[in-house]
Motif scaffolding. Structure first.
Motif, PDB file in Angstrom:
ATOM      1  N   MET A 486      -8.718  42.387   6.244  1.00 49.00           N
ATOM      2  CA  MET A 486      -8.700  41.042   5.683  1.00 49.00           C
ATOM      3  C   MET A 486     -10.084  40.427   5.865  1.00 49.00           C
ATOM      4  O   MET A 486     -10.520  40.200   6.988  1.00 49.00           O
ATOM      5  CB  MET A 486      -7.643  40.194   6.392  1.00 49.00           C
ATOM      6  N   LEU A 534      -5.590  37.473  -2.816  1.00 49.05           N
ATOM      7  CA  LEU A 534      -4.304  36.920  -2.395  1.00 49.05           C
ATOM      8  C   LEU A 534      -3.845  35.770  -3.272  1.00 49.05           C
ATOM      9  O   LEU A 534      -2.668  35.547  -3.467  1.00 49.05           O
ATOM     10  CB  LEU A 534      -4.412  36.424  -0.946  1.00 49.05           C
ATOM     11  N   LYS A 579       4.045  40.109  -4.109  1.00 49.51           N
ATOM     12  CA  LYS A 579       4.301  39.512  -2.801  1.00 49.51           C
ATOM     13  C   LYS A 579       5.733  38.994  -2.739  1.00 49.51           C
ATOM     14  O   LYS A 579       6.167  38.214  -3.582  1.00 49.51           O
ATOM     15  CB  LYS A 579       3.331  38.365  -2.547  1.00 49.51           C
ATOM     16  N   ARG A 586       5.788  30.574   1.993  1.00 54.66           N
ATOM     17  CA  ARG A 586       4.485  30.099   1.520  1.00 54.66           C
ATOM     18  C   ARG A 586       4.367  30.558   0.071  1.00 54.66           C
ATOM     19  O   ARG A 586       4.683  29.814  -0.836  1.00 54.66           O
ATOM     20  CB  ARG A 586       3.374  30.676   2.403  1.00 54.66           C
ATOM     21  N   PHE A 613       4.411  43.863  -0.904  1.00 53.93           N
ATOM     22  CA  PHE A 613       4.212  43.453   0.488  1.00 53.93           C
ATOM     23  C   PHE A 613       4.864  42.122   0.794  1.00 53.93           C
ATOM     24  O   PHE A 613       5.283  41.385  -0.100  1.00 53.93           O
ATOM     25  CB  PHE A 613       2.725  43.425   0.832  1.00 53.93           C
ATOM     26  N   HIS A 615       4.879  38.987   4.282  1.00 48.55           N
ATOM     27  CA  HIS A 615       4.073  38.522   5.417  1.00 48.55           C
ATOM     28  C   HIS A 615       5.007  38.013   6.505  1.00 48.55           C
ATOM     29  O   HIS A 615       5.931  37.250   6.228  1.00 48.55           O
ATOM     30  CB  HIS A 615       3.149  37.400   4.934  1.00 48.55           C
ATOM     31  N   LEU A 673      -5.042  44.269   8.546  1.00 52.65           N
ATOM     32  CA  LEU A 673      -5.702  43.931   9.805  1.00 52.65           C
ATOM     33  C   LEU A 673      -6.613  42.728   9.603  1.00 52.65           C
ATOM     34  O   LEU A 673      -7.552  42.775   8.812  1.00 52.65           O
ATOM     35  CB  LEU A 673      -6.514  45.151  10.266  1.00 52.65           C
ATOM     36  N   ILE A 675      -7.325  39.151  12.218  1.00 54.86           N
ATOM     37  CA  ILE A 675      -8.018  38.585  13.375  1.00 54.86           C
ATOM     38  C   ILE A 675      -8.372  39.639  14.439  1.00 54.86           C
ATOM     39  O   ILE A 675      -9.372  39.497  15.144  1.00 54.86           O
ATOM     40  CB  ILE A 675      -7.166  37.433  13.981  1.00 54.86           C
ATOM     41  N   TYR A 803      -8.194  31.283  15.106  1.00 54.69           N
ATOM     42  CA  TYR A 803      -8.507  31.385  13.679  1.00 54.69           C
ATOM     43  C   TYR A 803      -9.293  30.151  13.224  1.00 54.69           C
ATOM     44  O   TYR A 803     -10.249  30.238  12.469  1.00 54.69           O
ATOM     45  CB  TYR A 803      -7.232  31.431  12.834  1.00 54.69           C
TER      46      TYR A 803
HETATM   47  C1  LIG Z   1      -4.610  36.473   6.687  1.00 57.46           C
HETATM   48  C2  LIG Z   1      -3.530  37.381   6.363  1.00 57.46           C
HETATM   49  C3  LIG Z   1      -3.287  38.520   7.140  1.00 57.46           C
HETATM   50  C4  LIG Z   1      -4.011  38.829   8.423  1.00 57.46           C
HETATM   51  O1  LIG Z   1      -3.409  38.153   9.500  1.00 57.46           O
HETATM   52  P1  LIG Z   1      -3.961  38.323  10.971  1.00 57.46           P
HETATM   53  O2  LIG Z   1      -2.996  37.613  11.836  1.00 57.46           O
HETATM   54  O3  LIG Z   1      -5.299  37.688  10.988  1.00 57.46           O
HETATM   55  O4  LIG Z   1      -4.013  39.760  11.234  1.00 57.46           O
HETATM   56  C5  LIG Z   1      -2.350  39.426   6.684  1.00 57.46           C
HETATM   57  N1  LIG Z   1      -1.647  39.202   5.567  1.00 57.46           N
HETATM   58  C6  LIG Z   1      -1.831  38.099   4.809  1.00 57.46           C
HETATM   59  C7  LIG Z   1      -1.017  37.927   3.590  1.00 57.46           C
HETATM   60  C8  LIG Z   1      -2.761  37.141   5.185  1.00 57.46           C
HETATM   61  O5  LIG Z   1      -2.931  36.060   4.443  1.00 57.46           O
END
Ligand SMILES: *Cc1c(COP(=O)(O)O)cnc(C)c1O
Length: 820
Positions: A486, A534, A579, A586, A613, A615, A673, A675, A803
């Motif tokens: 990311m 995204l 997504k 979100r 995918f 989240h 991946l 942070i 972050y």
């Molecule tokens: C920012 C983001 C991530 C990464 O998240 P981290 O907690 O920083 O690893 C993964 N997936 C999506 C959709 C994001 O927006």
């Protein structure tokens, strides 16, 4: 034959390999990385198994011209004209070959190990001893199971001294390095907690390290460190130093700081001697004493040792990447120059994609141990394989060997001053410039002239730590699971192409950005990895397709818009990512919408679904694990339905950083991946010690003021001191991203090693620190965060998450990148 050339048939015998020699070759270069190949015709490639199996890269090395390989298994490679030497363990074969090579030479060898200071001590001994010795040493900190054999391989018969450092992270490694280095003289540097996790106890670690000296005649060490280990020292003689114990051979009894120097007095052979060290930080001071002891142990007089130590120069093994004038990138490696580090720097240069044009400014190379014509032929070959577009050679030797070079644009100058006079005429523009010089050429002047002025607040990014973190997470994945890195929001504030180049070179599978603009910027900087967007805006679909960016489709509206655009443009089968909203609420299709979505996708020829995918909303939080499990179930249901409709396999992914660690069963085909790449992840237990913070934010003191007890400080008279004291005004404010919430004592920074609080409100470009009682001066460095004062801590101070701290650092703050 030059003395580090071997016939491949001889090597076959040395490493006791199977396999047929189809054609005889002379081998002078050893490689373990298919991306780092120069002089392939004389190269031997060792396919090492590690995180990625080296056998995957045999074909790549072959395509690069390599014809000789050491592999674990052979017959499946059907590459004409290539020799395959088959061994049970290619790493062991590499080590055996290096050990054989080492044993052919009678030179004196110093072996160095310890937890800290190995590289500094090695480089300083090199500085101190090179007046009377022709020295071979590890390039940079090449001290691992692979680095040591490659270092020892450089020994030739002009060398009369070898200085090699050895680093280990677990048991049984030192034995193997000892057999390769065979040091007659040992130096043990500072022992600390580094790599403790690889050993049962600090004692076990120390005993392992002492293994390097098991056949040494002489061991030089800090007396205090080996109390209780006397029986474990195999060396017949020792030379000890101490700042506490009189029994030591070199007993340091007095230390004074005199401006920027440390002045020592010590007792040695019943006499009082002295030494001036041109450093004051504790690590340098201890390393300097180690070097002092070593010089005395080698028989130098106290006067000579003092004279040389006084002139020690700082060691920087790091390359620095920064913005240059006229839209150039500058890679500054003006500390030293030898063939190996030139090759490393050229590799880093070739990782850079942001400009087509690649330029090298190089000085004469000293102390290579080679005849000048051999040396500059090799330099010319190296430059040829690395495809340099513009070459600027500085120094008498390069000037007189210019006929060896055939770079499209090349210039030669006798010295640095002449080059500086010509700098304007050389018209540097839109190019990546590597500046690589021996110390005496003072190339820092060139670097200063070609770099943009960094205002005094800089964020330093350590690219090695970034790579370490990437590998840490890769090691948590089953083979075949892909990594999407990311890099949205300027890679969480850490950079754009600088980070992406590193990720691309190290073969992540995908990048993801938030907006189309961010993706366009990466493409314009030469990034060719697939990039997922995204949050694609319909108004910029033209840019999206022009730059081959892959949109996330999260709603019916967006799907309609994109399909409409694609059909109007005559685009078919465009890669998209779906997504699914499984509970984050979100963006994304709700579970009840999947059926309709499938209907719309069925027989839709405009898009091809690359991945599906979702989240996780709380992957890091044990208290929400039940919820996370529900999200994972919903995700499975959704992608199964979608795959069934599509009739082809898609990449499935749901884990972010914390998910990688906490939800291994949900890695599916890829992980995202974020942070963690930047060194922050609360779900990694501290005991794992696998992550390294990559960023440090530093500024400097603009002014120091005496403040009386009644005075007030900053806007709104918001600060004061309880008693008379001192404040430092420093060059960072909320416009740089140091939020107002840190004001009035909430935030703390490191000044001269002390943690001091803010006073009064943070202002736009400045803020004030209470430095009462500290010796602080204008220009002193101030650390806002680094590996000690961590971003996590700052986040806690103002009740936010790391972050937000990272992404708030404004673009006005210059980023400088380090790589070693
Ligand atoms: C920012 C983001 C991530 C990464 O998240 P981290 O907690 O920083 O690893 C993964 N997936 C999506 C959709 C994001 O927006």
């Amino acid at each position: 034959m030059p003395n580090n050339s071997y016939a491949i048939s001889a090597i076959k015998k040395i490493i006791k390999a199977d396999g047929n020699i189809v054609e005889e070759y002379t081998i002078s270069a050893l490689f373990t990385d298919s991306r780092r190949i120069s002089n392939p015709a004389e190269g031997l490639f060792f396919a090492l198994s590690g995180r990625r199996n080296g056998h995957e890269f045999v074909a790549e090395a072959y395509a690069g011209g390599v014809r000789n390989f050491v592999v674990e298994h052979g017959p499946e490679f059907n590459l004409p004209g290539a020799n395959f030497l088959i061994v049970p363990d290619p790493l062991a074969a590499l080590q055996a070959l290096a050990a054989y090579h080492r044993n052919r030479f009678k030179l004196q060898v110093i072996g160095i190990t310890g937890s800290n200071g190995k590289t500094i001590v090695k480089e300083w001994l090199y500085q101190l001893l090179s007046a009377d010795k022709n020295i071979v040493r590890n390039p940079k900190s090449y001290n691992s199971q692979i680095g040591v054999p490659l270092s020892v391989w450089q020994i030739n018969d002009r060398n009369d001294l070898g200085i090699f450092e050895a680093g280990i992270s677990t048991v049984n490694e030192m034995n193997r390095l000892e057999a390769i280095i065979k040091p007659e003289i040992g130096v043990l540097t500072h022992m600390g907690p580094a790599h403790d996790e690889g050993f049962e106890s600090p004692r076990q670690k120390l005993l392992e390290k002492l293994g390097l000296f098991k056949n040494s005649r002489l061991l030089i060490h800090n007396y205090d460190q080996l109390i209780g280990y006397e029986k474990d020292i195999a060396a017949k003689e020792t030379f000890t130093w101490s700042r506490k114990f009189r029994e030591a051979d070199l007993y340091v009894f007095s230390e004074t700081v005199i401006s920027k120097n440390y002045y020592f007095r010590a007792r040695y052979q019943a006499k009082e001697i002295e030494c001036l060290v041109p450093f004051t930080d504790q690590a340098s001071v201890e390393n300097a004493i180690t070097c002092w002891a070593t010089m005395l142990a080698l028989g130098y007089s106290a006067v000579e040792a003092d004279k040389r130590i006084e002139r020690l120069a700082p060691v920087s093994m790091r390359l620095e990447l920064k913005n240059g004038v006229n839209n150039c990138s500058v890679i500054d490696d003006s500390y030293n120059s030898d063939l190996q580090s030139l090759e490393i720097a050229l590799n880093f240069l070739s990782q850079q994609n942001q400009h087509q044009k690649k330029t090298l400014i190089l000085s004469d190379i000293y102390q290579s141990g080679l005849q000048q014509d051999v040396l500059y032929k090799q330099v010319a070959d190296l430059i040829r394989t690395k495809k340099i577009d513009k070459f600027i050679g500085v120094g008498e030797a390069l000037l007189s060997h210019q006929s060896y070079f055939d770079v499209a644009e090349q210039h030669f100058y006798a010295d640095t001053t002449t080059l500086l006079q010509q700098l304007k005429a050389l018209n540097f523009k839109d190019e990546t410039i590597l500046i690589k010089g021996s110390r005496s050429f003072e190339f820092e002047q060139i670097s200063r002239a070609l770099s943009q002025k960094a205002h005094e607040t800089v964020m330093e990014i350590n690219l090695n730590s970034l790579l370490n973190n990437l590998n840490f997470y890769k090691s948590k994945l089953k083979p075949g699971v892909k990594v999407m890195a990311m890099v949205k929001a300027f890679s969480y504030g850490s950079g754009t192409f600088e980070v992406a180049n590193m990720l691309q070179y190290n073969k992540v599978d995908y990048l993801a950005v938030a907006y189309i603009d961010e993706g366009v910027a990466l493409r314009q900087a030469g990034i060719i990895l697939p990039i997922k967007v995204l949050n694609p805006e319909a108004s910029a679909f033209d840019k999206l397709t022009e730059y081959k960016l892959e949109p996330v489709i999260y709603s019916f509206g967006l799907l309609d818009d994109f399909v409409g655009y694609a059909s109007a443009q005559g685009i078919a089968g465009y890669p998209v990512h779906l997504k699914i909203d499984t509970g984050m609420h979100r963006l994304g299709f709700e579970n009840y919408e999947i059926e309709t979505l499938c209907d719309m996708l069925e027989a839709n020829r405009y898009v091809r679904v690359q991945s599906v995918f979702s989240h996780l909303a709380a992957s890091e939080a044990p208290e929400h694990d039940e919820f996370t499990k529900k999200q994972i179930k919903r995700f499975e249901k959704a992608f199964k339905e979608i795959e069934r409709t599509l009739g082809y396999k898609v990449i499935k992914h749901i884990c972010n950083t914390a998910g990688i660690i906490r939800w291994p069963s949900a890695h599916y085909d890829m992980v995202r991946l974020g942070i963690g790449l930047y060194g922050i992840d609360s779900s990694v237990p501290a005991s794992e010690a696998g992550l390294q913070p990559i960023a440090s934010l530093k500024t400097s003191v603009a002014q120091v003021k005496k403040i009386g007890a009644g005075d007030t400080i900053s806007y709104g008279r918001s600060g004061s001191l309880l008693k008379d004291g001192k404040i430092a005004t420093i060059r960072i404010g909320y416009a740089d991203g140091y939020l107002r919430a840190f004001g009035k004592g909430v935030g703390k920074m490191l000044v001269k090693g002390a943690l001091v609080p803010t006073v009064g409100n943070i202002t736009m470009d400045m803020c004030m620190l209470d430095v009462s009682g500290l010796d602080v001066r204008e220009g002193d460095e101030v650390i806002i965060f680094d590996e000690h004062q961590r971003i996590e801590e700052l986040a806690k101070q103002i009740g936010t998450i790391p972050y937000e701290i990272l992404t708030n650092i404004s673009q006005r703050v210059k980023r400088v990148y380090f790589y070693e």
